[in-house]
Design a protein around this motif. Structure first.
Motif, PDB file in Angstrom:
ATOM      1  N   GLN A  89      26.333-112.795  -5.106  1.00  0.00           N
ATOM      2  CA  GLN A  89      27.365-112.999  -3.833  1.00  0.00           C
ATOM      3  C   GLN A  89      28.245-111.886  -3.616  1.00  0.00           C
ATOM      4  N   ILE A  90      28.651-111.344  -4.601  1.00  0.00           N
ATOM      5  CA  ILE A  90      29.860-110.039  -4.474  1.00  0.00           C
ATOM      6  C   ILE A  90      29.118-108.881  -3.787  1.00  0.00           C
ATOM      7  N   LEU A  91      27.881-108.485  -4.320  1.00  0.00           N
ATOM      8  CA  LEU A  91      27.203-107.437  -3.939  1.00  0.00           C
ATOM      9  C   LEU A  91      26.663-107.588  -2.578  1.00  0.00           C
ATOM     10  N   LYS A  92      26.742-108.789  -1.736  1.00  0.00           N
ATOM     11  CA  LYS A  92      26.275-108.749  -0.550  1.00  0.00           C
ATOM     12  C   LYS A  92      26.815-107.972   0.415  1.00  0.00           C
ATOM     13  N   PRO A  93      26.067-107.127   1.286  1.00  0.00           N
ATOM     14  CA  PRO A  93      24.793-107.487   1.903  1.00  0.00           C
ATOM     15  C   PRO A  93      23.732-106.578   1.015  1.00  0.00           C
ATOM     16  N   PHE A  94      24.006-106.039  -0.024  1.00  0.00           N
ATOM     17  CA  PHE A  94      23.139-105.283  -0.939  1.00  0.00           C
ATOM     18  C   PHE A  94      22.427-106.022  -1.759  1.00  0.00           C
ATOM     19  N   PRO A  95      21.085-105.959  -1.673  1.00  0.00           N
ATOM     20  CA  PRO A  95      20.165-106.732  -2.714  1.00  0.00           C
ATOM     21  C   PRO A  95      20.297-106.564  -4.192  1.00  0.00           C
ATOM     22  N   THR A  96      20.081-107.628  -4.753  1.00  0.00           N
ATOM     23  CA  THR A  96      20.277-107.376  -6.541  1.00  0.00           C
ATOM     24  C   THR A  96      18.707-107.213  -6.859  1.00  0.00           C
ATOM     25  N   GLY A  97      18.389-108.520  -7.573  1.00  0.00           N
ATOM     26  CA  GLY A  97      16.967-108.602  -7.834  1.00  0.00           C
ATOM     27  C   GLY A  97      16.649-107.568  -8.995  1.00  0.00           C
ATOM     28  N   ASP A  98      15.795-106.520  -8.633  1.00  0.00           N
ATOM     29  CA  ASP A  98      15.352-105.774  -9.767  1.00  0.00           C
ATOM     30  C   ASP A  98      15.802-104.293  -9.506  1.00  0.00           C
ATOM     31  N   ARG A  99      17.205-104.562  -8.515  1.00  0.00           N
ATOM     32  CA  ARG A  99      18.019-103.274  -8.360  1.00  0.00           C
ATOM     33  C   ARG A  99      19.203-103.212  -9.223  1.00  0.00           C
ATOM     34  N   ALA A 100      19.848-104.421  -9.750  1.00  0.00           N
ATOM     35  CA  ALA A 100      21.079-104.502 -10.377  1.00  0.00           C
ATOM     36  C   ALA A 100      20.915-105.321 -11.767  1.00  0.00           C
ATOM     37  N   ARG A 101      21.927-104.783 -12.576  1.00  0.00           N
ATOM     38  CA  ARG A 101      22.326-105.353 -13.939  1.00  0.00           C
ATOM     39  C   ARG A 101      23.496-105.315 -14.211  1.00  0.00           C
ATOM     40  N   THR A 102      24.143-106.542 -14.706  1.00  0.00           N
ATOM     41  CA  THR A 102      25.308-106.506 -15.219  1.00  0.00           C
ATOM     42  C   THR A 102      25.493-106.751 -16.683  1.00  0.00           C
ATOM     43  N   ILE A 103      26.267-106.171 -17.485  1.00  0.00           N
ATOM     44  CA  ILE A 103      26.438-106.241 -18.999  1.00  0.00           C
ATOM     45  C   ILE A 103      27.906-106.220 -19.321  1.00  0.00           C
ATOM     46  N   ILE A 104      28.073-107.424 -20.106  1.00  0.00           N
ATOM     47  CA  ILE A 104      29.403-107.745 -20.557  1.00  0.00           C
ATOM     48  C   ILE A 104      29.400-107.334 -22.027  1.00  0.00           C
ATOM     49  N   SER A 105      30.185-106.705 -22.654  1.00  0.00           N
ATOM     50  CA  SER A 105      30.400-106.505 -24.104  1.00  0.00           C
ATOM     51  C   SER A 105      31.536-106.863 -24.611  1.00  0.00           C
ATOM     52  N   SER A 106      31.632-107.477 -25.761  1.00  0.00           N
ATOM     53  CA  SER A 106      33.056-107.803 -26.362  1.00  0.00           C
ATOM     54  C   SER A 106      33.357-106.833 -27.628  1.00  0.00           C
ATOM     55  N   ILE A 107      34.254-105.748 -27.362  1.00  0.00           N
ATOM     56  CA  ILE A 107      34.653-104.889 -28.219  1.00  0.00           C
ATOM     57  C   ILE A 107      35.685-105.203 -29.007  1.00  0.00           C
ATOM     58  N   SER A 108      35.429-105.361 -30.484  1.00  0.00           N
ATOM     59  CA  SER A 108      36.642-105.688 -31.045  1.00  0.00           C
ATOM     60  C   SER A 108      36.752-104.935 -32.416  1.00  0.00           C
ATOM     61  N   GLN A 109      37.670-105.288 -33.373  1.00  0.00           N
ATOM     62  CA  GLN A 109      37.553-104.776 -34.874  1.00  0.00           C
ATOM     63  C   GLN A 109      38.634-105.480 -35.571  1.00  0.00           C
ATOM     64  N   THR A 110      38.239-105.810 -36.954  1.00  0.00           N
ATOM     65  CA  THR A 110      39.008-106.408 -37.921  1.00  0.00           C
ATOM     66  C   THR A 110      39.212-105.345 -39.066  1.00  0.00           C
ATOM     67  N   GLU A 111      40.150-105.555 -40.229  1.00  0.00           N
ATOM     68  CA  GLU A 111      40.381-104.974 -41.075  1.00  0.00           C
ATOM     69  C   GLU A 111      39.109-104.337 -41.874  1.00  0.00           C
ATOM     70  N   ASP A 112      38.065-105.109 -41.964  1.00  0.00           N
ATOM     71  CA  ASP A 112      36.833-104.657 -42.622  1.00  0.00           C
ATOM     72  C   ASP A 112      35.684-104.096 -41.552  1.00  0.00           C
ATOM     73  N   VAL A 113      35.814-104.275 -40.360  1.00  0.00           N
ATOM     74  CA  VAL A 113      35.017-103.699 -39.311  1.00  0.00           C
ATOM     75  C   VAL A 113      35.316-102.781 -38.347  1.00  0.00           C
ATOM     76  N   GLN A 116      36.438-112.906 -29.485  1.00  0.00           N
ATOM     77  CA  GLN A 116      35.235-112.181 -30.442  1.00  0.00           C
ATOM     78  C   GLN A 116      33.928-112.888 -30.572  1.00  0.00           C
ATOM     79  N   GLU A 117      34.148-114.313 -30.198  1.00  0.00           N
ATOM     80  CA  GLU A 117      33.025-115.044 -30.357  1.00  0.00           C
ATOM     81  C   GLU A 117      32.579-115.650 -28.994  1.00  0.00           C
TER      82      GLU A 117
END
Length: 191
Positions: free
Chosen positions: A86-110, A187-188
């Motif tokens: 819906q946000i990318l309209k009028p451009f088609p998504t399908g096999d042309r688009a991909r969204t990746i969400i990554s949670s980046i964090s750290q702890t005292e051990d990691v 983180q989760e």
């Protein structure tokens, strides 16, 4: 050459030089292809610029939606990915688009690493440039993490194919946005 023929040919050439009939059509025939090429170039450039703006808007909107709440669930992530076409309209998504969400964090051990990662919003075959879940991440200059702090990185990939100029190769455009959660650490991801 016969002087009479020479005189006739010189008169014909002189008459042709002075004759203005068809001059405008000749100029038009020579200039129209140039103007059409310029016009299609302007359309192609405008389309490419609009695509870049749409992708930037998409990556910021998705990151903003994910970081609004204290917790995030699989269902919420799935709903957010439904918004990408819906946000990318009028451009088609399908096999042309991909969204990746990554949670980046750290702890005292990691060290700073990808705690969780989800992808959707299209079927384009793209992998995060940050790595997979569990991989250590090198953050861009200026972004720092303290222990138990999170940065959500949202990447949008789009395979752009020119509208008119088919001799220009298709190009994968990548936009990325880094947001800190407003509340909580995220983180989760809840089931």
């Amino acid at each position: 050459m016969n002087p009479i023929k020479k005189l006739r040919s010189s008169k014909v050439l002189t008459r042709l030089r002075r004759d203005q009939n068809g001059a405008i059509l000749t100029e038009l025939a020579l200039s129209v292809p140039i103007f059409l090429t310029l016009l299609t170039g302007v359309v192609e450039t405008g389309n490419y610029m609009l695509m870049n703006l749409k992708l930037q808007h998409t990556v910021v909107s998705i990151a903003d939606l994910v970081t609004r709440d204290e917790t995030v669930s699989e269902d919420v992530i799935a709903d957010i990915f439904e918004a990408v076409p819906q946000i990318l309209k009028p451009f088609p998504t399908g096999d042309r688009a991909r969204t990746i969400i990554s949670s980046i964090s750290q702890t005292e051990d990691v060290v700073a690493s990808v705690f969780w990662q989800r992808s959707g919003g299209g079927d384009f075959d793209a992998a995060s440039t940050l790595g997979q879940e569990g991989d250590a991440v090198t953050l861009p200059a200026g972004l720092t993490l303290r222990d138990n702090e999170t940065i959500l990185a949202t990447e949008v990939f789009y395979r752009y194919e020119p509208l008119v100029f088919s001799f220009i190769e298709a190009k994968t455009i990548r936009k990325v946005s880094y947001f800190r959660p407003r509340i909580g650490a995220l983180q989760e991801i809840e089931p």
